[in-house]
Design an enzyme around this catalytic site. Structure first.
Site, PDB file in Angstrom:
ATOM      1  N   LEU A   1      -0.769  -3.529  -1.860  1.00 24.11           N
ATOM      2  CA  LEU A   1       0.295  -4.587  -2.133  1.00 24.11           C
ATOM      3  C   LEU A   1       0.698  -5.307  -0.902  1.00 24.11           C
ATOM      4  CD1 LEU A   1       2.509  -2.311  -4.090  1.00 24.11           C
ATOM      5  CD2 LEU A   1       0.933  -3.874  -4.952  1.00 24.11           C
ATOM      6  N   THR A   2       1.420  -6.158  -1.039  1.00 28.54           N
ATOM      7  CA  THR A   2       2.124  -6.808   0.319  1.00 28.54           C
ATOM      8  C   THR A   2       2.471  -5.856   1.226  1.00 28.54           C
ATOM      9  OG1 THR A   2       2.668  -8.606  -1.251  1.00 28.54           O
ATOM     10  CG2 THR A   2       3.333  -8.796   1.031  1.00 28.54           C
ATOM     11  N   GLN A   3       2.118  -5.647   2.295  1.00 27.58           N
ATOM     12  CA  GLN A   3       2.571  -4.599   3.067  1.00 27.58           C
ATOM     13  C   GLN A   3       3.767  -4.834   4.099  1.00 27.58           C
ATOM     14  OE1 GLN A   3      -0.181  -5.863   5.693  1.00 27.58           O
ATOM     15  NE2 GLN A   3      -1.891  -5.465   4.280  1.00 27.58           N
TER      16      GLN A   3
ATOM     17  N   MET B   1      -2.505 -11.283  -2.506  1.00 28.53           N
ATOM     18  CA  MET B   1      -1.422 -10.516  -2.333  1.00 28.53           C
ATOM     19  C   MET B   1      -1.858  -9.225  -1.362  1.00 28.53           C
ATOM     20  SD  MET B   1       1.018 -11.963  -3.878  1.00 28.53           S
ATOM     21  CE  MET B   1       2.415 -10.725  -3.694  1.00 28.53           C
TER      22      MET B   1
END
Lengths: 241, 254
Positions: free
Chosen positions: A24-26, A127
Site C-alpha cells: 500500500l501507499t507507505q 499505489m
C-alpha cells in the site's frame, strides 16, 4: 479500522494480482529534508544536509543525500532514505553498464530525469510509490540542466529548484538573487545562504551539508560543510523570549 | 597431430574410445584461427593487447572490438568466434552485477572466473548445444594485487602471469618468456605488449590489423579502461620502432 478496509480493497483492485505481500501507499521511515539546487553560467550547484530524521528524532547525522553519477550528472534526494538507497543501487549499476559498453554514450541529466519520471510515475500509479523527491542536475549538451521529480511523478525543469520546505523557504530567496549570468562563486554563496536559512527555519534540518557542483570540468561533491549560524538575530524576531 | 574422431565427434555428449570429447577440441581449433590476444600481469596491474585482424578496408576503425569491460574493475580479452564471445561477455556482466546487488561490492576476479567457467563448461555437457568457440582472458587489480585468468572452451581455467591465445600464441609465449614482466609496472608493460603483437603479426598472411590495448592497475585506481590515446600512440611507436631496429640489425648482420 473500517475506513482502511475500503481503502485496502481500492488499492488492491488497482494493483491487480495478489502475488507477494500487500503493498500500500507507505509512510516513510528514515527521511531526508530539502534539496536545493541552482543553475549558474557554466553548471549547477546542489546543497543537501546530512541528516536522516526518524520522525522527529534527529537520528542519523552523516547521511550523504547527493550522488555523483558520472562527470556530467548528479542527483540529490529527499524523503525516504531507504528508497534513495534503492535508487542509488539501480542508477549506479546503470553507470557501470555505460562504462563497460564504452561507446561514448553515457547517462545524461536529461535522460536520467526522464527515466526517473517514468519510474516514479508508474510506481505511484500502482499505489506503491518510492517516497522520494529527486533533483537531477548537470551538464547537458554543454549547458546546465536542472530537473525535479517527486513521488507522484510530477516533473519539471527550472533554473532554481528546492524540494519540501526548501520550496517555501529557500525558493523565494534564491529567485530574488538569481540572474542568468550567475557565476559559480555566486551560486555557491546562494546555496550556502539558503542552507543557513533552512537550518534556522526547518525543524528537520541540520547544520552540516554537502555541496555538489557540476561544470564542464566534471562533477564533485564537497563536504560535510558546516552552516555558520548567527543566532543574534533571534532576539529581533517577535515572540522570542 | 589432428586425429579424425569419426563417429565420436558429432555431439558434445559423447566420449571417444580414447576418452576425448572431440567437439570441445574442435572448439579449441576455432580459436587458433583468430587474431592473437595476450595478457601480461605485471607488478601493479594487468595489460591486454590484441591483434585485431581487419579483413576489409571498408570497415570503420574501431569496429568489432575484442576487448571488453566486465565491470568497473575487470577487463576481458577474447579470441575465437566473436559472436560466442559476446555472449560470454554479457553473462559475465550479469554475474558481476548480481554479485554487486547481493554483496554490495566489486566481484573478486577468481569468484567471477569460477562462475563464468562453470557456465562455459555447461555447454560441453549436452548434445542440444555446442561448446563456445572462444577463449577469454580476464584481468583485474584486486586489493591483494593484480590477477589474470584464462578460460578455454572446455571450461577449464588457470591463473596466469602471462598468456596468449590465437594464431601466433606460440610465438607470443616465446617472446613473453624472454621478458621479466612480473616486475614491470603497467606503463612499461603496455609498450612491451604492443611490441609483442607487432612482432608476432604475420604481414604475409594477414595484411591489416588494428592494435587494441587496455589496462587495469594501481595507476588507473583499479579501473579497467582502454589505454589513453597519448600512451597508446607512445606504445605503438615503440612497437614499430623495435620492429624496424630488429629488421635493420638483421640486415647489418648478413
Amino acid at each position: 479500522m473500517s475506513s482502511n478496509l475500503s481503502f485496502d480493497s481500492f488499492s488492491t483492485a488497482i494493483a491487480g494480482s495478489h502475488a507477494g505481500p500487500k503493498k500500500l501507499t507507505q509512510t516513510p521511515v528514515t527521511t531526508g529534508t530539502s534539496v536545493l539546487a541552482v543553475k549558474f553560467n557554466g553548471g549547477v550547484a546542489f546543497g543537501a544536509d546530512t541528516l536522516g530524521s526518524y520522525g522527529s528524532l534527529a537520528r542519523f547525522r552523516n547521511c550523504e543525500r547527493l550522488l555523483k553519477i558520472n562527470e556530467s550528472t548528479m542527483i540529490g534526494c529527499m524523503g525516504d532514505y531507504a528508497d534513495f538507497q534503492h535508487l542509488k543501487d539501480i542508477i549506479e549499476q546503470m553507470a557501470i553498464d555505460d562504462l563497460c559498453k564504452d561507446d561514448n554514450i553515457t547517462l545524461s541529466p536529461r535522460s536520467l530525469h526522464s527515466w526517473l519520471t517514468r519510474v516514479l510515475y508508474n510506481k505511484r500509479s500502482k499505489m506503491d510509490p518510492l517516497w522520494t523527491t529527486v533533483v537531477v542536475g548537470g551538464i547537458e549538451k554543454g549547458e546546465g540542466f536542472l530537473g525535479f521529480v517527486d513521488k507522484l511523478g510530477t516533473a519539471y525543469k527550472d533554473p532554481i529548484i528546492a524540494t519540501g520546505y526548501g520550496s517555501m523557504i529557500a525558493t523565494p530567496l534564491m529567485r530574488n538573487a538569481w540572474r542568468p549570468d550567475l557565476t559559480q562563486a555566486e551560486a555557491v554563496k546562494m546555496v550556502e545562504d539558503s542552507m543557513r536559512v533552512m537550518f534556522y527555519r526547518d525543524a528537520r534540518a541540520f547544520h552540516k551539508y554537502h555541496l555538489g557542483i557540476v561544470t564542464a570540468d566534471g562533477c564533485q561533491i564537497q563536504g560535510p560543510l558546516e552552516v555558520q549560524p548567527d543566532w543574534s538575530i533571534a532576539s529581533l524576531i517577535s515572540g522570542y523570549e | 597431430m589432428s586425429s579424425i574422431g569419426t563417429g565420436y565427434d558429432l555431439s558434445a555428449s559423447q566420449f571417444s574410445p580414447d576418452g576425448r570429447v572431440f567437439q570441445v577440441e574442435y572448439a579449441q581449433k576455432a580459436i587458433e584461427n583468430s587474431g592473437t590476444a595476450i595478457g601480461l600481469r605485471g607488478k601493479n596491474g594487468v595489460v591486454f593487447a590484441m591483434e585485431k585482424l581487419v579483413t576489409s578496408k571498408l570497415y570503420e576503425p574501431g569496429a568489432n572490438r575484442r576487448l571488453f569491460g566486465i565491470d568497473r574493475h575487470i577487463g576481458m580479452a577474447v579470441g575465437g568466434l566473436l559472436a560466442d564471445a559476446r555472449q560470454i561477455v554479457e553473462t559475465s556482466r550479469k554475474e558481476s552485477s548480481n554479485y554487486r546487488a547481493e554483496y554490495g561490492g566489486d566481484v573478486p576476479l577468481r569468484y567471477l572466473t569460477d562462475r563464468v567457467a562453470g557456465y562455459i563448461h555447461a555447454y560441453t555437457l549436452y548434445s542440444a548445444v555446442r561448446p563456445f568457440g572462444c577463449a577469454v582472458i580476464l584481468g583485474s587489480q584486486e586489493p591483494t594485487g593484480p590477477s589474470m585468468y584464462m578460460i578455454d572452451p572446455s571450461g577449464v581455467y588457470y591463473g596466469y602471469k602471462g598468456c596468449a591465445i590465437g594464431k601466433a600464441k606460440q610465438a607470443a609465449k616465446t617472446e613473453m618468456e624472454k621478458l621479466e614482466f612480473s616486475n614491470m609496472n603497467i606503463r612499461e608493460l603496455v609498450k612491451e605488449a604492443a611490441k609483442i603483437i607487432y612482432m608476432v603479426h604475420d604481414e604475409v598472411k594477414d595484411k591489416a590489423f588494428e592494435l587494441e590495448l587496455s589496462w587495469v592497475g594501481e595507476d588507473t585506481n583499479g579501473l579497467h579502461q582502454r589505454v589513453p590515446d597519448d600512451i597508446f600512440a607512445e606504445a605503438e611507436t615503440f612497437a614499430k620502432n623495435s620492429l624496424k631496429e630488429d629488421s635493420d640489425s638483421e640486415i647489418d648482420e648478413s
